[in-house]
Scaffold this motif. Structure first.
Motif, mmCIF file in Angstrom:
data_model
loop_
_atom_site.group_PDB
_atom_site.id
_atom_site.type_symbol
_atom_site.label_atom_id
_atom_site.label_comp_id
_atom_site.label_asym_id
_atom_site.label_seq_id
_atom_site.Cartn_x
_atom_site.Cartn_y
_atom_site.Cartn_z
ATOM 1 N N VAL A 198 0.890 -1.083 -0.081
ATOM 2 C CA VAL A 198 0.056 0.023 0.193
ATOM 3 C C VAL A 198 1.043 1.253 -0.118
ATOM 4 O O VAL A 198 1.716 1.546 0.828
ATOM 5 N N TYR A 256 0.993 5.415 0.312
ATOM 6 C CA TYR A 256 0.212 6.491 0.970
ATOM 7 C C TYR A 256 0.642 7.845 -0.134
ATOM 8 O O TYR A 256 1.778 8.290 0.136
ATOM 9 N N HIS A 275 -3.070 9.888 7.690
ATOM 10 C CA HIS A 275 -3.401 8.815 6.706
ATOM 11 C C HIS A 275 -5.085 9.187 6.292
ATOM 12 O O HIS A 275 -5.565 8.687 5.366
ATOM 13 N N ARG A 298 -4.728 5.561 -0.205
ATOM 14 C CA ARG A 298 -4.167 4.513 0.006
ATOM 15 C C ARG A 298 -4.136 3.488 -1.116
ATOM 16 O O ARG A 298 -5.041 2.712 -1.200
#
Length: 464
Positions: free
Chosen positions: A115, A117, A441, A446
């Protein structure tokens, strides 16, 4: 924008608002800035954020004074707020790389799956007046560092703070357009959110303002984070250290002159220690000093005249409903918008101070039979921001904390925000989280990435 010094009631020099042209220029600049800012190495962004912490500390007195002048924060508290802003900058300057590193997830042999970011783009921050620096920096520190760019629509009574914050980032060396202040009224917010160049919005403020922003952003399918009001319980159980609870409770109710979303707002006390707590708490509240926020005082004025009037109206309606005034209860007879520390007992469960958010130094105390009733009353609200529980039993504190329906619970401590911990509410207190790893986040993509050799096996299944 018209400004008033809440400590004197006198008008300050007005500041010119940004018109439609100013808004258009800011949006165009933010879009252009994002295209280059997103490619700046994360390490360089962290260095700039560390620079911002230095700028804050170097100009701490100047920034504290503008807060005190515009919204009445006691000067010592204003200095502390600047220091907390420096802390959140330092936190993300040190930890952003850790929080934003690719998260590898094992799937199949020979496949690199992870993943990533990645930033979204220009983000609008609609911020309140009560912590005019801290609320902005807890947005800007993580989200500029993750590669987004920020547009600030600050409360209309603190435009000087808004411009000072933009100056911090300029002095720290940030490229033009990465952080911009818009001096506009609330009526301009919908059009900004609806603009295709804006990718997300965060708001700290009232429940009605949050609903309006969420409705507009939802229609555009844009990400939002909302931190709204609170009616935080301060629960004193039968085995609590009453003296410690009373001392901290007085501070928890009156931080920022009582104008805080996470202030203790409903004091829920078990009958076995009720009388002892009321006596100690009234004594602590009565010892607090109220006065010119430029001096060494505990409480300054309320930020606006209308807020003072609303606060006193809540007290009057509660007294009419049957509450007893143990302390305070009337605006101070002096220039400015001052309200004293106020304690109410015998408060009906449907009184104004029990059912509405009270944004000022007014503390209603409720007597309950035991722990079960305390928890039930604690959760008898649509708001769920924070809470505080007082007990000598550590395991009991953990258990009760789990039963309180809110975004945070502190045991034997007042509710507070901390750069290292996620912060936010549930219910009508909003959604999403700020601060910590969860906070950074909130406004990133994502992105799932799957990498394997170019030749794909013929029998490999495809599809969703």
């Amino acid at each position: 924008m018209e400004r008033v010094n809440p400590a004197t009631g006198e008008a300050l020099e007005s500041m010119e608002s940004d018109g439609e042209t100013g808004i258009e220029d800011a949006l165009a600049t933010s879009e252009e800035a994002f295209e280059s800012w997103r490619d700046v190495p994360l390490g360089e962004r962290e260095e700039l954020l560390a620079n911002a912490a230095d700028v804050l500390r170097e100009n701490s007195e100047e920034y504290a004074e503008v807060m005190t002048e515009e919204m009445g924060k006691p000067i010592a508290a204003a200095r502390s707020e600047v220091e907390k802003c420096a802390w959140v900058c330092e936190y993300y300057a040190e930890h952003a790389s850790e929080h934003l590193q690719d998260e590898r997830i094992g799937t199949e042999p020979g496949v690199d799956s992870f993943v990533s970011y990645e930033p979204l783009g220009p983000i609008l921050a609609v911020m309140p007046w009560n912590f005019p620096f801290w609320q902005v920096f807890r947005f800007a520190a993580p989200h500029l560092t993750s590669g987004n760019v920020g547009l600030l629509k600050h409360a209309s009574n603190v435009p000087g703070c808004a411009e000072a914050i933009e100056e911090v980032f300029h002095e720290a060396g940030y490229p033009d357009g990465v952080f911009q202040t818009l001096l506009v009224g609330s009526d301009a917010v919908d059009d900004i959110i609806e603009d295709d160049r804006l990718k997300a919005v965060t708001l700290t403020g009232s429940e009605p303002a949050g609903r309006a922003v969420a409705e507009t952003a939802g229609a555009q399918i844009k990400k939002t984070v909302l931190e709204l009001g609170g009616s935080d319980p301060f629960v004193v159980l039968d085995d609590a250290d009453v003296e410690a609870a009373a001392a901290t409770g007085a501070r928890a109710r009156t931080i920022n002159s009582g104008q805080s979303c996470i202030a203790a707002k409903r004091f829920i006390v078990v009958e076995d220690v009720y009388d002892e707590f009321v006596e100690a708490f009234v004594e602590e509240m009565n010892a607090l000093t109220v006065g010119d926020p430029r001096d060494d005082v505990d409480l300054g004025p309320q930020a606006r005249e209308d807020l003072l009037a609303d606060l006193h109206d809540q007290v009057e309606r509660s007294v009419e409903a049957g509450a007893t005034v143990e302390l305070g209860g009337e605006p101070l007879d002096r220039d400015g918008f001052f309200y004293p520390p106020t304690v109410l007992t015998d408060v009906p469960r449907d009184a104004a101070v029990a059912t509405e958010e009270v944004f000022g130094p007014v503390a209603p105390i409720f007597e309950v039979a035991g722990e079960a009733e305390a928890i039930a009353l604690t959760n008898d609200t649509d708001l769920g921001l924070g809470g505080s529980v007082w007990t000598e039993g550590r395991e009991r504190g953990k258990r009760v904390a789990r039963e309180i329906e809110s975004g945070a619970v502190f045991v034997n401590e007042l509710t507070k925000s901390d750069p290292r911990l996620p912060f936010g509410g549930i219910g009508d207190s909003g959604y999403g989280r700020e601060l910590g790893e969860m906070g950074i986040h909130e406004f990133v993509n994502r992105k799932t990435v799957w990498v394997q050799d170019a030749e794909m096996p013929e029998d490999e299944p495809a599809g969703e």
